[in-house]
Design a protein around this motif. Structure first.
Motif, PDB file in Angstrom:
ATOM      1  N   ALA A  13       0.833  -1.208   0.000  1.00  0.00           N
ATOM      2  CA  ALA A  13       0.000   0.000   0.000  1.00  0.00           C
ATOM      3  C   ALA A  13       0.868   1.258   0.000  1.00  0.00           C
ATOM      4  O   ALA A  13       0.552   2.236  -0.687  1.00  0.00           O
ATOM      5  N   VAL A  14       1.958   1.245   0.760  1.00  0.00           N
ATOM      6  CA  VAL A  14       2.886   2.389   0.777  1.00  0.00           C
ATOM      7  C   VAL A  14       3.451   2.599  -0.619  1.00  0.00           C
ATOM      8  O   VAL A  14       3.474   3.724  -1.137  1.00  0.00           O
ATOM      9  N   SER A  15       3.914   1.530  -1.229  1.00  0.00           N
ATOM     10  CA  SER A  15       4.513   1.632  -2.558  1.00  0.00           C
ATOM     11  C   SER A  15       3.538   2.238  -3.550  1.00  0.00           C
ATOM     12  O   SER A  15       3.879   3.156  -4.300  1.00  0.00           O
ATOM     13  N   GLU A  16       2.330   1.725  -3.572  1.00  0.00           N
ATOM     14  CA  GLU A  16       1.349   2.251  -4.524  1.00  0.00           C
ATOM     15  C   GLU A  16       1.021   3.705  -4.211  1.00  0.00           C
ATOM     16  O   GLU A  16       0.918   4.531  -5.120  1.00  0.00           O
ATOM     17  N   LEU A  17       0.879   4.030  -2.936  1.00  0.00           N
ATOM     18  CA  LEU A  17       0.549   5.411  -2.570  1.00  0.00           C
ATOM     19  C   LEU A  17       1.673   6.368  -2.960  1.00  0.00           C
ATOM     20  O   LEU A  17       1.429   7.404  -3.581  1.00  0.00           O
ATOM     21  N   VAL A  18       2.910   6.019  -2.613  1.00  0.00           N
ATOM     22  CA  VAL A  18       4.049   6.890  -2.932  1.00  0.00           C
ATOM     23  C   VAL A  18       4.154   7.099  -4.443  1.00  0.00           C
ATOM     24  O   VAL A  18       4.456   8.197  -4.902  1.00  0.00           O
ATOM     25  N   ASN A  19       3.883   6.069  -5.206  1.00  0.00           N
ATOM     26  CA  ASN A  19       4.005   6.163  -6.664  1.00  0.00           C
ATOM     27  C   ASN A  19       2.754   6.689  -7.350  1.00  0.00           C
ATOM     28  O   ASN A  19       2.749   6.842  -8.577  1.00  0.00           O
ATOM     29  N   ALA A  52     -11.392  16.972   2.350  1.00  0.00           N
ATOM     30  CA  ALA A  52     -10.380  17.154   3.394  1.00  0.00           C
ATOM     31  C   ALA A  52      -9.632  15.842   3.634  1.00  0.00           C
ATOM     32  O   ALA A  52      -8.413  15.842   3.831  1.00  0.00           O
ATOM     33  N   GLU A  53     -10.348  14.732   3.599  1.00  0.00           N
ATOM     34  CA  GLU A  53      -9.715  13.436   3.795  1.00  0.00           C
ATOM     35  C   GLU A  53      -8.779  13.120   2.619  1.00  0.00           C
ATOM     36  O   GLU A  53      -7.652  12.643   2.820  1.00  0.00           O
ATOM     37  N   LEU A  54      -9.219  13.396   1.406  1.00  0.00           N
ATOM     38  CA  LEU A  54      -8.377  13.181   0.235  1.00  0.00           C
ATOM     39  C   LEU A  54      -7.112  14.040   0.329  1.00  0.00           C
ATOM     40  O   LEU A  54      -6.000  13.552   0.078  1.00  0.00           O
ATOM     41  N   ALA A  55      -7.252  15.287   0.721  1.00  0.00           N
ATOM     42  CA  ALA A  55      -6.091  16.175   0.863  1.00  0.00           C
ATOM     43  C   ALA A  55      -5.138  15.661   1.943  1.00  0.00           C
ATOM     44  O   ALA A  55      -3.909  15.714   1.776  1.00  0.00           O
ATOM     45  N   ALA A  56      -5.679  15.140   3.037  1.00  0.00           N
ATOM     46  CA  ALA A  56      -4.834  14.612   4.118  1.00  0.00           C
ATOM     47  C   ALA A  56      -4.052  13.384   3.649  1.00  0.00           C
ATOM     48  O   ALA A  56      -2.876  13.226   3.986  1.00  0.00           O
ATOM     49  N   VAL A  57      -4.675  12.531   2.856  1.00  0.00           N
ATOM     50  CA  VAL A  57      -3.983  11.346   2.328  1.00  0.00           C
ATOM     51  C   VAL A  57      -2.901  11.778   1.335  1.00  0.00           C
ATOM     52  O   VAL A  57      -1.799  11.214   1.328  1.00  0.00           O
ATOM     53  N   ARG A  58      -3.172  12.797   0.534  1.00  0.00           N
ATOM     54  CA  ARG A  58      -2.137  13.299  -0.386  1.00  0.00           C
ATOM     55  C   ARG A  58      -0.957  13.884   0.389  1.00  0.00           C
ATOM     56  O   ARG A  58       0.194  13.702  -0.013  1.00  0.00           O
ATOM     57  N   ARG A  59      -1.221  14.584   1.495  1.00  0.00           N
ATOM     58  CA  ARG A  59      -0.121  15.107   2.327  1.00  0.00           C
ATOM     59  C   ARG A  59       0.681  13.952   2.934  1.00  0.00           C
ATOM     60  O   ARG A  59       1.907  14.009   2.999  1.00  0.00           O
ATOM     61  N   LEU A  60      -0.016  12.913   3.359  1.00  0.00           N
ATOM     62  CA  LEU A  60       0.669  11.728   3.877  1.00  0.00           C
ATOM     63  C   LEU A  60       1.551  11.122   2.793  1.00  0.00           C
ATOM     64  O   LEU A  60       2.682  10.729   3.044  1.00  0.00           O
ATOM     65  N   ARG A  61       1.035  11.064   1.573  1.00  0.00           N
ATOM     66  CA  ARG A  61       1.801  10.527   0.446  1.00  0.00           C
ATOM     67  C   ARG A  61       3.107  11.306   0.263  1.00  0.00           C
ATOM     68  O   ARG A  61       4.165  10.704   0.071  1.00  0.00           O
ATOM     69  N   GLU A  62       3.034  12.625   0.320  1.00  0.00           N
ATOM     70  CA  GLU A  62       4.250  13.444   0.181  1.00  0.00           C
ATOM     71  C   GLU A  62       5.244  13.121   1.292  1.00  0.00           C
ATOM     72  O   GLU A  62       6.448  13.003   1.047  1.00  0.00           O
ATOM     73  N   ARG A  63       4.737  12.976   2.485  1.00  0.00           N
ATOM     74  CA  ARG A  63       5.603  12.678   3.624  1.00  0.00           C
ATOM     75  C   ARG A  63       6.246  11.306   3.483  1.00  0.00           C
ATOM     76  O   ARG A  63       7.434  11.131   3.740  1.00  0.00           O
ATOM     77  N   LEU A  64       5.471  10.324   3.064  1.00  0.00           N
ATOM     78  CA  LEU A  64       6.017   8.984   2.846  1.00  0.00           C
ATOM     79  C   LEU A  64       7.045   8.991   1.730  1.00  0.00           C
ATOM     80  O   LEU A  64       8.060   8.291   1.798  1.00  0.00           O
ATOM     81  N   GLY A  65       6.823   9.797   0.713  1.00  0.00           N
ATOM     82  CA  GLY A  65       7.788   9.924  -0.370  1.00  0.00           C
ATOM     83  C   GLY A  65       9.119  10.474   0.125  1.00  0.00           C
ATOM     84  O   GLY A  65      10.186  10.025  -0.316  1.00  0.00           O
ATOM     85  N   ARG A  66       9.070  11.424   1.046  1.00  0.00           N
ATOM     86  CA  ARG A  66      10.314  11.962   1.615  1.00  0.00           C
ATOM     87  C   ARG A  66      11.032  10.903   2.455  1.00  0.00           C
ATOM     88  O   ARG A  66      12.257  10.815   2.427  1.00  0.00           O
ATOM     89  N   ILE A  67      10.269  10.099   3.185  1.00  0.00           N
ATOM     90  CA  ILE A  67      10.888   9.011   3.964  1.00  0.00           C
ATOM     91  C   ILE A  67      11.539   8.026   3.009  1.00  0.00           C
ATOM     92  O   ILE A  67      12.674   7.607   3.210  1.00  0.00           O
ATOM     93  N   ASP A 139      11.046  -6.224  -1.476  1.00  0.00           N
ATOM     94  CA  ASP A 139      11.132  -6.981  -2.710  1.00  0.00           C
ATOM     95  C   ASP A 139       9.769  -7.489  -3.143  1.00  0.00           C
ATOM     96  O   ASP A 139       9.540  -7.744  -4.309  1.00  0.00           O
ATOM     97  N   THR A 140       8.845  -7.619  -2.184  1.00  0.00           N
ATOM     98  CA  THR A 140       7.512  -8.107  -2.483  1.00  0.00           C
ATOM     99  C   THR A 140       6.841  -7.161  -3.461  1.00  0.00           C
ATOM    100  O   THR A 140       6.722  -5.983  -3.210  1.00  0.00           O
ATOM    101  N   GLY A 141       6.433  -7.665  -4.589  1.00  0.00           N
ATOM    102  CA  GLY A 141       5.759  -6.834  -5.576  1.00  0.00           C
ATOM    103  C   GLY A 141       6.716  -5.910  -6.308  1.00  0.00           C
ATOM    104  O   GLY A 141       6.300  -5.069  -7.072  1.00  0.00           O
ATOM    105  N   ASN A 142       8.019  -6.022  -6.042  1.00  0.00           N
ATOM    106  CA  ASN A 142       9.047  -5.257  -6.745  1.00  0.00           C
ATOM    107  C   ASN A 142       8.878  -3.751  -6.556  1.00  0.00           C
ATOM    108  O   ASN A 142       9.233  -2.968  -7.422  1.00  0.00           O
ATOM    109  N   CYS A 143       8.348  -3.321  -5.418  1.00  0.00           N
ATOM    110  CA  CYS A 143       8.074  -1.897  -5.240  1.00  0.00           C
ATOM    111  C   CYS A 143       9.345  -1.071  -5.134  1.00  0.00           C
ATOM    112  O   CYS A 143       9.356   0.098  -5.497  1.00  0.00           O
ATOM    113  N   ALA A 144      10.436  -1.638  -4.658  1.00  0.00           N
ATOM    114  CA  ALA A 144      11.679  -0.875  -4.588  1.00  0.00           C
ATOM    115  C   ALA A 144      12.107  -0.465  -5.991  1.00  0.00           C
ATOM    116  O   ALA A 144      12.484   0.679  -6.220  1.00  0.00           O
TER     117      ALA A 144
END
Length: 159
Positions: A13-19, A52-67, A139-144
């Motif tokens: 889920a992180v991989s798909e969200l970040v991408n 507002a919920e969609l915007a919050a998830v997009r902000r989370l996505r940006e933060r996860l991308g930085r991590i 490596d699962t799903g080749n997200c790296a």
């Protein structure tokens, strides 16, 4: 590397969200797109289904991308994961679902806001990456590899 079932699902889920806004443009274009993403990854609990919920998830996505981008700098990545755990007020919570009737651990209550639940679960999953310091992750799903390709394309687009 072996992960628990929940960790593996959350890393996907992180991989798909970040991408979701990188290689193919914005994928979370509206509330139905967010619902489809959440359903694909089995997110349960409270959904406000508003902009507002969609915007919050997009902000989370940006933060996860930085991590994710800081993966090569262990100290920075750990600091960011710790900050996300703190900001989401991650707190162990035993739960079960009809599709998974065994008790298992979540890091937030089903009543917490969506971004908070997602952020806490995703931060915990990221904390499990590369435990053996091999430098290999998800490596699962080749997200790296998808992450590296997306970052490469983003760099090329800026030139």
């Amino acid at each position: 590397m072996l992960f628990s079932h929940d960790t593996e699902l959350t890393l996907r889920a992180v991989s798909e969200l970040v991408n979701s806004d990188r290689a193919d443009g914005e994928q979370l274009v509206d509330l139905p797109a967010l619902d489809a993403y959440l359903d694909r990854h089995g997110w349960t609990g409270r959904r406000d289904r508003d902009v507002a919920e969609l915007a919050a998830v997009r902000r989370l996505r940006e933060r996860l991308g930085r991590i994710w981008a800081a993966a090569g700098d262990e100290v920075d990545a750990v600091a960011q994961v710790n900050a996300l755990l703190s900001d989401t007020r991650a707190s162990p919570w035993l739960t079960r679902h009809p599709e998974m009737p065994e008790w298992h651990l979540h890091m937030a209550s089903v009543d917490d806001p969506l971004w908070q639940r997602m952020g806490a679960e995703m931060a915990m999953a990221l904390a499990d990456l590369s435990r053996n310091r091999s430098g290999k992750f998800c490596d699962t799903g080749n997200c790296a590899n998808r992450q590296h390709v997306a970052a490469y394309r983003e760099r090329r687009a800026k030139k």
